[in-house]
Design an enzyme around this catalytic site. Sequence first.
Site, PDB file in Angstrom:
ATOM      1  N   PRO A 274       0.818  -1.209   0.000  1.00  0.00           N
ATOM      2  CG  PRO A 274       0.178  -0.847   2.222  1.00  0.00           C
ATOM      3  CD  PRO A 274       0.895  -1.838   1.341  1.00  0.00           C
ATOM      4  NE  ARG A 312      -2.328  11.942  -7.093  1.00  0.00           N
ATOM      5  CZ  ARG A 312      -3.629  12.024  -6.991  1.00  0.00           C
ATOM      6  NH1 ARG A 312      -4.204  13.068  -6.424  1.00  0.00           N
ATOM      7  NH2 ARG A 312      -4.396  11.061  -7.451  1.00  0.00           N
ATOM      8  CB  CYS A 342       5.423  29.989 -18.046  1.00  0.00           C
ATOM      9  SG  CYS A 342       6.072  31.307 -17.027  1.00  0.00           S
ATOM     10  CD  GLU A 343       4.113  24.082 -19.333  1.00  0.00           C
ATOM     11  OE1 GLU A 343       3.187  23.771 -20.107  1.00  0.00           O
ATOM     12  OE2 GLU A 343       5.310  23.901 -19.578  1.00  0.00           O
TER      13      GLU A 343
END
Length: 415
Positions: A274, A312, A342-343
């Site tokens: 896990p 994520r 910068c995206e």
Amino acid sequence: MHYFEYRNRELFAEDVSIRELVREFDTPLYIYSARTLRRHFQAFDSAFQGISHLTCFSVKANSNICVLKLLAEMGSGMDIVSGGELFRVLKAGIDPQKIVYSGVGKREHEIREALLSDILMFNVESRQELEKINQVAGEMNVQARVSLRINPDVDPRTHPYISTGLKKNKFGMDLEQALSSYQLAMPLPYIQPVGIDCHIGSQLTSVEPFLEALERIKIFYGQLVDLGMEIRYLDLGGGLGITYDQEDPPHPAEFGRAVKDSLKELDLTLILEPGRVIAGNAGILVTRVLYTKKTPSKNFVIVDAAMNDLLRPSLYGSYHRIAPVQEKDGSLCYVDVVGPICETGDFLAQGREIPEAEQDDLLAVFSAGAYGFTMSSQYNSRPRPAEVLVDKNEVILARRREVYFDLLQLEEQCF
Ligand SMILES: *Cc1c(COP(=O)(O)O)cnc(C)c1O
């Protein structure tokens, strides 16, 4: 369940105020709760009470050495996927006999290092890897214990990027190929096939896919027994999901009951790997609002954490609950919470309804304890955030904040 709770409308990590942590350590800041980690490990591990088992925490979910040490003290083993992770877990003082090594592309030096440490076993993902391990073990004149990772072709019904047990995925071997690989392994002088391994995916929110996989594995196990193989371990991988938003995954106890039930006639040591279910809700990322900006089509909250700190949302479109550290009244507002990178893909949340945020507010991004810091990078030359571990009222700086010099350290020869 976790120990990040509001007291007098102010968010605490166990007995420590988040605002105070920020005063000392600045933002963005990863904060882990020791009590939550212990509780989750305990809940998971005790679900398999009564059968021979080893819980090996998946190090890639959270590889901070303070976290690994805490889990090791609880008796956890470790599931590693690289030489770097082996280095970490050994430094954390893990007993090598509690280490299993997974991953599709193990390099020769990594195999050698693992054999040198005498880890419990390799989870082997291809024929060529099997031959490589045999060769390296031969050079060292040692025996390598292995499980072969089978791909049982069950649909984990999760995000396609974190499905791993489908025919089309790069992981493991289909049942037919696996059978011939075990036959190949049997006469290899430096290989001891001791187990069967699988890991079908991550963030699973029901037990059915696990049980489907187990049914196929049990049949397969029977075939190996008929071949005269002495299989002692069954590694079911990781993958149990957590609540990020509205998901309602089974409690580890329910998962454990179902698995024990399915395995009851078999005399095998169960291995579990896990990651998310132990660490995911044991960590938050705290960020500060830099600016707010209203455009004709959207309201943006620009914060000082970005996709380099928590990937994520950008990578999987994942949901992370976001809430103010200081609860406030006033109106709710639909916003995109974005970082300075910068995206266009640099966001922590899109179209999210949160209490209207103002400049300098602190926001907590929840469920960031797994695949948070471990996926971070320095993209846009942003030093990585600090990590702290809170244990009741005690605060441990688990990783100091990177500084500009850390960005250039490995390029020293150029200046
Ligand atoms: C990632 C991974 C895990 C852990 O998965 P979780 O969903 O975090 O529990 C376990 N085993 C293997 C082989 C993995 O690649």
